[in-house]
Design a protein around this motif. Sequence first.
Motif, mmCIF file in Angstrom:
data_model
loop_
_atom_site.group_PDB
_atom_site.id
_atom_site.type_symbol
_atom_site.label_atom_id
_atom_site.label_comp_id
_atom_site.label_asym_id
_atom_site.label_seq_id
_atom_site.Cartn_x
_atom_site.Cartn_y
_atom_site.Cartn_z
ATOM 1 N N ARG A 114 0.636 -1.271 0.009
ATOM 2 C CA ARG A 114 0.065 0.015 0.031
ATOM 3 C C ARG A 114 0.916 1.220 -0.130
ATOM 4 N NH1 ARG A 114 -1.860 -4.390 2.044
ATOM 5 N NH2 ARG A 114 -3.792 -5.113 1.783
ATOM 6 N N VAL A 118 1.181 4.381 -3.121
ATOM 7 C CA VAL A 118 1.314 5.750 -2.744
ATOM 8 C C VAL A 118 2.336 6.270 -3.862
ATOM 9 C CG1 VAL A 118 1.453 7.545 -1.133
ATOM 10 C CG2 VAL A 118 0.167 5.679 -0.626
ATOM 11 N N ILE A 139 -0.187 5.395 5.505
ATOM 12 C CA ILE A 139 -1.039 4.335 4.895
ATOM 13 C C ILE A 139 -0.568 3.102 5.587
ATOM 14 C CG2 ILE A 139 -1.639 2.904 2.746
ATOM 15 C CD1 ILE A 139 -3.287 5.671 3.091
ATOM 16 N N HIS A 143 -2.778 0.604 7.998
ATOM 17 C CA HIS A 143 -2.740 -0.806 7.524
ATOM 18 C C HIS A 143 -2.503 -1.574 8.577
ATOM 19 C CE1 HIS A 143 -2.917 -4.447 5.451
ATOM 20 N NE2 HIS A 143 -1.626 -4.565 5.451
ATOM 21 N N CYS A 200 -6.240 14.850 1.157
ATOM 22 C CA CYS A 200 -5.918 13.587 1.476
ATOM 23 C C CYS A 200 -6.471 13.110 2.959
ATOM 24 C CB CYS A 200 -4.054 13.706 1.874
ATOM 25 S SG CYS A 200 -3.279 13.743 0.268
ATOM 26 N N PHE A 204 -8.400 9.722 3.268
ATOM 27 C CA PHE A 204 -8.096 8.868 4.484
ATOM 28 C C PHE A 204 -9.157 8.636 5.673
ATOM 29 C CE2 PHE A 204 -5.196 8.201 8.359
ATOM 30 C CZ PHE A 204 -4.408 7.140 7.913
ATOM 31 N N THR A 207 -11.923 6.440 3.902
ATOM 32 C CA THR A 207 -11.400 4.943 3.811
ATOM 33 C C THR A 207 -11.402 4.365 5.326
ATOM 34 O OG1 THR A 207 -9.975 5.548 1.964
ATOM 35 C CG2 THR A 207 -9.741 3.734 3.299
ATOM 36 N N LEU A 243 -8.870 0.592 0.720
ATOM 37 C CA LEU A 243 -7.715 1.006 1.169
ATOM 38 C C LEU A 243 -6.479 0.985 0.008
ATOM 39 C CD1 LEU A 243 -5.961 1.999 3.537
ATOM 40 C CD2 LEU A 243 -5.341 -0.312 4.119
ATOM 41 N N SER A 246 -7.615 3.785 -2.183
ATOM 42 C CA SER A 246 -7.353 5.180 -1.640
ATOM 43 C C SER A 246 -5.802 5.622 -1.734
ATOM 44 C CB SER A 246 -7.799 5.347 -0.239
ATOM 45 O OG SER A 246 -9.384 5.268 -0.293
ATOM 46 N N SER A 247 -5.049 4.348 -1.776
ATOM 47 C CA SER A 247 -3.362 4.531 -1.393
ATOM 48 C C SER A 247 -3.309 5.140 -2.912
ATOM 49 C CB SER A 247 -2.851 3.265 -1.362
ATOM 50 O OG SER A 247 -3.045 2.538 -0.086
#
Length: 394
Positions: A114, A118, A139, A143, A200, A204, A207, A243, A246-247
């Motif tokens: 992840r 990004v 991230i 996680h 962001c 975030f 998410t 996730l 969104s990364s």
Amino acid sequence: MLKAPVLFYKSPRAFRGSRRAFYFSVLTFCILYILKEKEVPDECKIVLFTQSFLFQNPSENRIFVQTILHFMEFLDTYQQIVADAITKYTFKDKPAELYEPMNYIISHGGKRLRPIMVLMACDLFGGDMKEAIKPALAIEFFHNFTLIHDDIMDEAPLRRNKPTIHTLHGINTGILSGDGLMLKAYKFFEDLEPEIFKACIRIFTHTGLLLCEGQQYDINFETKEDVTFDDYIRMITYKTGVLSASSFEIGAMIAKANFKDAKAIFNFGKHIGIAFQIMDDYLDVFGDQAQFGKKHAGDIYENKKTVLYLLAREYATEAELKELDFWYSKKTDNIDKVYGVEKIFRRTGVDEKALRLIEKHNEIGQSFLHKIDIDDEKKKPFAELANYLLRRES
């Protein structure tokens, strides 16, 4: 231009449990090509698919092997960037009883995909990767926070083949360390310029909420009898897909990509994340425990309504349905439960059906990747990343 292929072994279980076997087979290919051999031993053959196209031409297979080896080098470069950043930002705060467990789970590595997502997205859209490193770590911290809490809820003894935090330090420390990682994650966005920071953080936070919803659906399904396939897809989309999505989107936002491209990379990540979770369900039963790093058939013990369970119900006989209902009406460590359920899974062919679903979501994801208005050559690593995820053993 060669389409990025999806790789499966000769059979889904032909080289089960050994990434080393995969590298050996690739190495054998390379040696045989160098020696100009025309035949490759059956035990080292790889079946290569790109959508419905099967590579039989040796020159195309040769290109494929070169592509895989190049991508592994590419991935190693990103993993080293993330590893160096994790070392740089190792937690040295007090009390050690809180922060050492946080360092413990972060240091275990894993694939760290992840944060790599990004960085890849930021790079794709021409951003400065230095600006993306701390958000990428955010991230990764987030996680791992979810993994700590997930392990507590599942009473899981292992994570990445190591004892879980709550088994080493107790549930209370596990909860606190997970919470600490989540809060540290938010702090790692603070260096972004104000407008990018707000965008962001919005992504975030949304998410995180969806992930919590997905986790609750997963818990609900353990006792819910009428779980549908659509219910399952929604659950894994929230729990895993968003996730990954969104990364990529956060990386795109840091690079100031336009809205259309940012959403396309988001949807690419979502469907690759869905495929990743289906593969996770598959490996839970059909993978090798030593490679997978989790308790074998843990989803069966926990009565998880995974894709394997749902597909088995669709294709089971009346007697098998009754047996599934019997075993899933109780949460037990009885090994007979695992044997009984696995036997039904194998008879109904859910392993092959799950692999086809993985390929379906890969194709959907690739279609969104094609929509991004950037040169195809720059997008190839994303297709290769998806293919890497779909042939994983752990």
